[in-house]
Design an enzyme around this catalytic site. Structure first.
Site, PDB file in Angstrom:
ATOM      1  N   LYS A  38     -11.735   0.808  -2.464  1.00  0.00           N
ATOM      2  CA  LYS A  38     -10.776   1.296  -3.304  1.00  0.00           C
ATOM      3  C   LYS A  38     -11.171   1.296  -4.944  1.00  0.00           C
ATOM      4  O   LYS A  38     -11.722   2.125  -5.124  1.00  0.00           O
ATOM      5  CB  LYS A  38      -9.256   0.731  -3.131  1.00  0.00           C
ATOM      6  N   SER A  53       0.804  -1.220  -0.052  1.00  0.00           N
ATOM      7  CA  SER A  53      -0.297   0.163   0.082  1.00  0.00           C
ATOM      8  C   SER A  53       0.825   1.365  -0.069  1.00  0.00           C
ATOM      9  O   SER A  53       0.260   2.140  -0.701  1.00  0.00           O
ATOM     10  CB  SER A  53      -0.999  -0.094   1.072  1.00  0.00           C
ATOM     11  N   HIS A  74      -5.010  -3.433  -3.173  1.00  0.00           N
ATOM     12  CA  HIS A  74      -4.735  -2.460  -4.122  1.00  0.00           C
ATOM     13  C   HIS A  74      -4.377  -3.118  -5.480  1.00  0.00           C
ATOM     14  O   HIS A  74      -3.767  -2.437  -6.168  1.00  0.00           O
ATOM     15  CB  HIS A  74      -3.440  -1.664  -3.593  1.00  0.00           C
TER      16      HIS A  74
END
Ligand code: PMP
Length: 352
Positions: free
Chosen positions: A197, A138, A166
């Protein structure tokens, strides 16, 4: 340039409309209880079936957030007498899950497979062994060595857990994640992803075998003892999942933009990680220098915060730029030029 809205979906009208429709048709503002009490809704199963199909596995489980998923899953799978092998720069929620589990925390140096092998050898006789890693880290934006991790897990009879917070939505023909691209998804026993995300909403999921999901449903305390996500959020996630699978163009554009953005920084001598992930850290060194950099960027119209210890190791304070498919090419070209100019003026340079 610091958010995680990688595909720009948090502003997508189809998602907000799905959420509004759910609210308008009586979903209510909250679930009212944990899923194991009265908080469950048919939409949860619908979403879990769609997730399992997308991930090509037997089963999936929706959780309240990536943070609670990691804490709940690790503490449900490992306990006293077990060992969790974890990359040194894994996300804080993984670290907290390990602490909560009371298992031995065997931290290996970042992406150092020799060190991991040494630790696996040292703990060969442990009752249960769990290797856990971020797929894309991250704060550094580099990728885990998933092929080697899969080999080691087989060799030592360990379980492998991968957090695709991610990378989910960004890699693979349908955004399934890095494990699919590398063909190791069948070796991954526990697959974690977030909806906060690339999906642009909120929440998370775990996917894997039916046995795993049944076990977690009965053991993961962050699931059992916390109120379920509000139904309109589930409606938004269901719509986001359809959009993520179809976002071929957005994925392609983002990967190309990430490579170009990195090159622009590296060409003028800044230090960053290579790769095509949208997370591009620019190492400034000391805290004060990262803060000064961030303030100057803000004045120039670029919102990019300074990331400092304890989130990253001392001496590696940084600006963690993150790109989104919602950024235009012109914004990114112009942004990169301004970042380089400001960085040079402040004396932030490469190589230290
Ligand atoms: N895992 C990783 C690797 C993360 O970076 C994050 C959030 N930054 C999380 C889990 C937590 O996810 P959430 O924000 O959905 O709680």
């Amino acid at each position: 340039m610091s958010g995680n809205d990688y595909l720009g979906l948090s502003q997508h009208p189809a998602i907000t409309e799905a959420m509004r429709n759910a609210l308008d048709t009586g979903s209510g503002s909250g679930a009212g209880a944990s899923r194991l009490v009265t908080g469950n809704r048919p939409q949860f199963s619908l979403l879990e079936q769609a997730l399992a199909e997308w991930q090509q596995c037997e089963s999936a489980l929706v959780c309240s957030s990536g943070y609670t998923a990691n804490c709940g899953v690790i503490s449900a799978l490992a306990g006293r007498g077990d060992v969790v092998f974890s990359d040194r720069i894994n996300h804080a929620s993984i670290v907290d899950g390990i602490i909560l589990s009371r298992a031995v925390h065997a931290r290996y140096r970042h992406n150092d497979m020799e060190h991991l092998r040494w630790l696996l050898e040292k703990h060969r006789s442990a009752r249960r062994k769990l290797i856990v890693t971020d797929a894309v880290f991250s704060m550094d934006g580099d990728a885990a060595r998933l092929l080697e991790l899969a080999e080691l897990k087989r060799e030592y009879g360990a379980m492998l857990m991968v957090d695709e917070a991610h990378s989910g939505g960004l890699y693979g023909s349908y955004g399934e994640g890095l494990c699919h691209v590398l063909g190791v998804h069948r070796d991954v026993d526990v697959h974690i992803g977030t909806f906060s995300k690339a999906f642009g909403v909120y929440g998370a999921y775990v996917s894997g075998s039916q046995t795993l999901i049944r076990w977690l449903t009965n053991k993961a305390r962050t699931l059992i003892y916390s109120t379920a996500l509000p139904p309109h959020v589930i409606a938004g996630i269901l719509r986001a999942l359809e959009l993520v699978q179809a976002e071929h163009e957005g994925r392609k554009r983002l990967a190309a933009a990430s490579v170009r953005f990195r090159s622009a920084l590296v060409n003028v001598g800044f230090r960053t990680e290579s790769g095509d992930s949208p997370i591009v850290p620019l190492i400034a060194g000391e805290k004060a220098s990262a803060l000064r950099f961030s303030e100057a960027l803000d004045v120039a119209g670029i919102a990019a915060v300074a990331i400092r210890p304890p989130t990253v190791p001392a001496g590696t304070s940084r600006i963690r730029f993150s790109l989104s498919a919602a950024h235009t090419d012109d914004e990114l070209t112009d942004g990169a030029a301004r970042i380089c100019e400001i960085g040079r003026t402040l004396g932030v340079t490469a190589g230290e």
